[in-house]
Design an enzyme around this catalytic site. Structure first.
Site, PDB file in Angstrom:
ATOM      1  N   CYS A   1      -6.458  30.155  19.832  1.00 42.89           N
ATOM      2  CA  CYS A   1      -7.709  30.907  19.675  1.00 42.89           C
ATOM      3  C   CYS A   1      -8.697  30.247  18.733  1.00 42.89           C
ATOM      4  O   CYS A   1      -9.909  30.331  18.954  1.00 42.89           O
ATOM      5  CB  CYS A   1      -7.410  32.348  19.299  1.00 42.89           C
ATOM      6  SG  CYS A   1      -6.720  33.255  20.710  1.00 42.89           S
TER       7      CYS A   1
ATOM      8  N   ASP B   1      -8.120  36.301  14.542  1.00 43.76           N
ATOM      9  CA  ASP B   1      -6.825  36.921  14.866  1.00 43.76           C
ATOM     10  C   ASP B   1      -5.766  36.907  13.747  1.00 43.76           C
ATOM     11  O   ASP B   1      -4.615  36.529  14.000  1.00 43.76           O
ATOM     12  CB  ASP B   1      -6.221  36.251  16.112  1.00 43.76           C
ATOM     13  CG  ASP B   1      -7.133  36.317  17.318  1.00 43.76           C
ATOM     14  OD1 ASP B   1      -8.242  36.846  17.196  1.00 43.76           O
ATOM     15  OD2 ASP B   1      -6.732  35.832  18.387  1.00 43.76           O
TER      16      ASP B   1
ATOM     17  N   LYS C   1     -11.060  41.082  21.623  1.00 39.86           N
ATOM     18  CA  LYS C   1     -11.037  40.218  22.814  1.00 39.86           C
ATOM     19  C   LYS C   1      -9.694  40.328  23.515  1.00 39.86           C
ATOM     20  O   LYS C   1      -8.731  40.845  22.938  1.00 39.86           O
ATOM     21  CB  LYS C   1     -11.282  38.772  22.398  1.00 39.86           C
ATOM     22  CG  LYS C   1     -10.172  38.236  21.509  1.00 39.86           C
ATOM     23  CD  LYS C   1     -10.494  36.848  21.021  1.00 39.86           C
ATOM     24  CE  LYS C   1      -9.417  36.318  20.094  1.00 39.86           C
ATOM     25  NZ  LYS C   1      -8.086  36.205  20.705  1.00 39.86           N
TER      26      LYS C   1
HETATM   27  C1  VGL Z   1      -3.389  33.534  20.634  1.00 36.37           C
HETATM   28  C2  VGL Z   1      -1.679  32.963  22.025  1.00 36.37           C
HETATM   29  C3  VGL Z   1      -1.867  34.104  22.748  1.00 36.37           C
HETATM   30  C4  VGL Z   1      -4.204  33.197  19.440  1.00 36.37           C
HETATM   31  C5  VGL Z   1      -3.606  34.686  21.347  1.00 36.37           C
HETATM   32  O1  VGL Z   1      -4.795  34.120  18.815  1.00 36.37           O
HETATM   33  O2  VGL Z   1      -4.272  31.995  19.096  1.00 36.37           O
HETATM   34  N1  VGL Z   1      -2.437  32.669  20.985  1.00 36.37           N
HETATM   35  N2  VGL Z   1      -2.829  34.968  22.411  1.00 36.37           N
END
Ligand code: VGL
Ligand code: ZN
Length: 196
Positions: free
Chosen positions: A138, A9, A94
């Site tokens: 994540c 991410d 995702k």
């Molecule tokens: C994430 C919070 C909400 C991440 C994703 O990628 O760590 N954190 N959505």
């Protein structure tokens, strides 16, 4: 068997100025680029996951979740940081299910719909080197899920940053991943990825 890099991410919404900024999230960018180069030179595959949410999802505060809206499909905030050179990385999306609050890249799919785990097994990958954002969400869930599935994992300490909703969350997440069996490394202390 073989090794792959997984960058979790590295999207604009998780960087300073984004919708859910991780402090110093952008500091991983040049470091990730160097890891990508190393893996590419070794002929090893690179994967990049992306949080890829619909506008309405139980993951967002307005609908009962923890987070402000972020990484909505097709928006600028959902794009990878423009200074990342991910090359021909396999993109794993995702967070598309509006009913599920999920964090692991193992809940994600390659562009052709292949679940991440299956994609790794098909390529003979048995160790993941994991960097990205955020350490306490994540990255943590992805690493724990990889270990549960019998994969070996190396957490790249210089290529992760945490949200730290509570001050020591990221530190504790690293301890938890190590207790669960993860190894750690940095660019300077990276075992040379084995060429196939
Ligand atoms: C994430 C919070 C909400 C991440 C994703 O990628 O760590 N954190 N959505
Ligand atoms: Zn999210």
């Amino acid at each position: 068997m073989a090794e792959a890099l997984l960058v979790v991410d590295p999207q604009l919404d998780f960087m300073p100025g984004g919708a859910l900024p991780v402090p110093e999230g952008d500091k991983i960018v040049p470091v990730v680029n160097r890891y990508v180069e190393r893996f590419r030179e070794a002929g090893r595959p690179v994967f990049a996951s992306r949080d890829w949410h619909p506008e309405v999802t139980k993951h967002f505060q307005q609908y009962g979740g923890l987070w402000p809206p972020h990484c909505i499909q097709g928006t600028r905030g959902a794009e990878f940081h423009p200074e990342l050179d991910l090359g021909d990385a396999v993109v794993v999306s995702k967070g598309m299910d509006p009913e599920r609050d999920s964090y692991s890249a193992f809940d994600g799919f390659e562009p052709d719909g292949t679940p991440l785990e299956e994609g790794l097994r098909r390529r003979g990958i048995d160790r993941l080197y994991v960097g990205g954002l955020a350490t306490d969400y994540c990255v943590r869930w992805t690493v724990l899920e990889a270990l549960k599935r019998g994969l070996k994992v190396t957490v790249l300490l210089d290529a992760i940053r945490g949200v730290n909703l509570k001050p020591h969350d990221a530190e504790e997440a690293i301890e938890e991943m190590v207790r669960a069996g993860a190894d750690v490394a940095t660019l300077e202390r990276l075992p040379a990825p084995a060429t196939a």
